[in-house]
Design a protein around this motif. Structure first.
Motif, short mmCIF file in Angstrom:
data_model
loop_
_atom_site.label_atom_id
_atom_site.label_comp_id
_atom_site.label_asym_id
_atom_site.label_seq_id
_atom_site.Cartn_x
_atom_site.Cartn_y
_atom_site.Cartn_z
N PRO A 162 5.38 8.16 6.26
CA PRO A 162 5.49 7.00 7.16
C PRO A 162 6.70 7.11 8.07
O PRO A 162 7.56 7.97 7.89
CB PRO A 162 5.67 5.84 6.19
N ASP A 207 -3.64 3.13 15.89
CA ASP A 207 -3.60 3.93 14.67
C ASP A 207 -2.42 4.90 14.75
O ASP A 207 -2.56 6.10 14.95
CB ASP A 207 -4.91 4.70 14.48
N ASN A 227 -2.68 4.39 6.59
CA ASN A 227 -2.26 3.02 6.33
C ASN A 227 -1.99 2.34 7.66
O ASN A 227 -1.05 2.69 8.37
CB ASN A 227 -1.00 3.02 5.46
N ARG A 278 2.27 4.98 1.07
CA ARG A 278 2.61 5.59 2.37
C ARG A 278 3.10 7.02 2.15
O ARG A 278 4.13 7.23 1.52
CB ARG A 278 3.69 4.79 3.10
N GLN A 308 1.08 9.76 11.46
CA GLN A 308 2.09 9.98 10.44
C GLN A 308 3.41 10.38 11.11
O GLN A 308 3.43 11.13 12.07
CB GLN A 308 1.64 11.07 9.48
N GLU A 322 4.61 -2.85 7.18
CA GLU A 322 5.34 -3.77 6.32
C GLU A 322 6.81 -3.78 6.74
O GLU A 322 7.31 -2.80 7.29
CB GLU A 322 5.23 -3.36 4.85
N GLY A 380 0.83 -1.20 0.00
CA GLY A 380 0.00 0.00 0.00
C GLY A 380 0.85 1.24 0.00
O GLY A 380 2.04 1.20 0.36
N SER A 396 2.58 3.30 9.27
CA SER A 396 1.67 4.44 9.10
C SER A 396 1.88 5.15 7.77
O SER A 396 2.31 4.57 6.78
CB SER A 396 1.82 5.40 10.28
N GLN A 414 -6.07 7.66 3.04
CA GLN A 414 -6.49 7.14 4.33
C GLN A 414 -5.27 6.62 5.09
O GLN A 414 -4.26 6.26 4.49
CB GLN A 414 -7.52 6.01 4.16
N ARG A 453 -2.51 -6.02 11.01
CA ARG A 453 -2.93 -4.64 11.24
C ARG A 453 -2.32 -4.11 12.54
O ARG A 453 -2.21 -4.83 13.54
CB ARG A 453 -4.45 -4.56 11.34
N ASP A 468 -2.30 6.25 2.70
CA ASP A 468 -2.20 5.35 1.56
C ASP A 468 -2.62 6.06 0.27
O ASP A 468 -2.84 7.28 0.24
CB ASP A 468 -3.01 4.08 1.80
N GLU A 469 -2.74 5.30 -0.80
CA GLU A 469 -3.02 5.90 -2.11
C GLU A 469 -4.42 6.49 -2.20
O GLU A 469 -4.74 7.20 -3.17
CB GLU A 469 -2.79 4.87 -3.23
#
Length: 358
Positions: free
Chosen positions: A8, A52, A31, A5, A55, A35, A3, A22, A29, A48, A25-26
């Motif tokens: 991040p 949350d 992320n 970022r 950023q 990863e 996804g 974090s 929203q 997940r 995303d594209e």
């Protein structure tokens, strides 16, 4: 990556992988799927996130392999308090205590206070996440002792200047340089030109700040500061206005560079291994009082998840020779390149040699 970022956080892990957390995303929203990147193998998603994470979350790898979020970030904290993230269990636990000015930690700065073995994280300054909030930046700081049985965030010594968009840089004498920023959002009229240096209390107390040199250039949004191997700090960047790029570069000379003759340290090689030793030629070795490895910084938006100062025990193996004991814990010093400094009785550091720790 799986996804997109935007803004991040990236931190090195003890096995050489990089954790990406974090960012937007594209679809703009948050992320919430971290990863990891493995050299040669590429990206792999994790479960997940348990929180949350904001950023550019200020994240630090701890000695036990968990990750600490200090309460600093870009923008809003998304309602997340300073927490410890267990990567294995994928759980997040809030630390105890109350973070002062928790809502004013947008583009604050955080550092793992020297040495990394002490496991103390400091959060410095910041401002409101709403750019229309005219209450301005804060000068408050907080320290969390992650070595405690029950870690708690505690208010520490305040800076003299209120500042957000600042940079915080670890220095080889185990102090922290805070420079740049503004007392009000990205306002050049409210820029903080005066630098400050934090002196940690080795006994675990709040420490203290002293004023340092004044810069000529306002360092605001998109400014950076990085320690160089010669012990100076380079500062550059800034957006004094949208589409206006600050191209001037300044160099800060820390007070230790005016303390007299510098020691010299020439290691026997650049390759070093966990749990091993490294010999170095050090003229007048008896005058050396400390040694350290400093991981080079990678900073943006007041965030730097790379820099850390690792204490390096040593023995004097000859009148002009030291033998360093390399760290055995990869969580204290993740694999990679480090700057090796020694300091003499006057508190003056050598110029660094590059050491590759594997």
């Amino acid at each position: 990556m799986a996804g997109g970022r935007w803004y991040p956080s990236l931190i090195p892990l003890q096995d050489g992988r990089v954790l990406a957390v974090s960012g937007l995303d594209e679809t703009s929203q948050l992320n919430v799927v971290p990863e990891t990147y493995t050299d040669g193998a590429g990206w792999a998603p994790r479960p997940r996130s348990p929180s949350d994470w904001p950023q550019y979350s200020h994240l630090f790898l701890l000695a036990d392999g968990r990750v600490y979020y200090s309460g600093g970030q870009y923008g809003s904290n998304n309602g997340v308090r300073p927490s410890i993230w267990d990567l294995a269990a994928n759980t997040a636990t809030e630390v105890k205590g109350t973070l002062v000015d928790a809502g004013k930690r947008n583009q604050s700065a955080s550092v793992l206070l020297p040495p990394a073995q002490a496991q103390r994280v400091m959060l410095i300054g910041g401002g409101p996440s709403d750019m229309h909030d005219q209450t301005g930046a804060t000068n408050t700081t907080a320290i969390t002792d992650l070595s405690a049985a029950e870690p708690a965030v505690a208010t520490a010594a305040p800076m003299a200047m209120r500042r957000m968009h600042l940079c915080a840089t670890l220095l080889p004498d185990r102090t922290v340089l805070a420079n740049g920023g503004s007392m009000m959002e990205e306002s050049g009229a409210d820029a903080t030109f005066e630098a400050e240096i934090y002196h940690p209390d080795t006994g675990g107390g709040p420490g203290n700040w002293t004023m340092a040199a004044t810069s000529r250039v306002a360092r605001l949004y998109h400014a950076v500061a990085l320690l160089m191997p010669d012990g100076r700090v380079i500062t550059s960047g800034s957006n004094p206005a949208r589409k206006t790029e600050e191209l001037r570069i300044e160099v800060f000379w820390p007070p230790y560079l005016f303390g007299g003759q510098r020691p010299a340290c020439t290691p026997s090689g650049a390759e070093a291994h966990y749990g091993g030793t490294l010999a170095a030629a050090v003229p007048d070795a008896g005058r050396i009082t400390s040694a350290c490895l400093i991981r080079p910084g990678a900073t943006t938006h007041s965030t730097d998840g790379e820099q850390r100062l690792v204490d390096l025990p040593y023995t004097q193996s000859g009148p002009d020779e030291l033998t360093f004991e390399l760290p055995s814990a990869k969580t204290i010093a993740p694999p990679g390149w480090y700057m090796l400094f020694v300091l003499n009785t006057s508190g003056v550091p050598s110029e660094a040699s590059w050491i590759h720790l594997t």
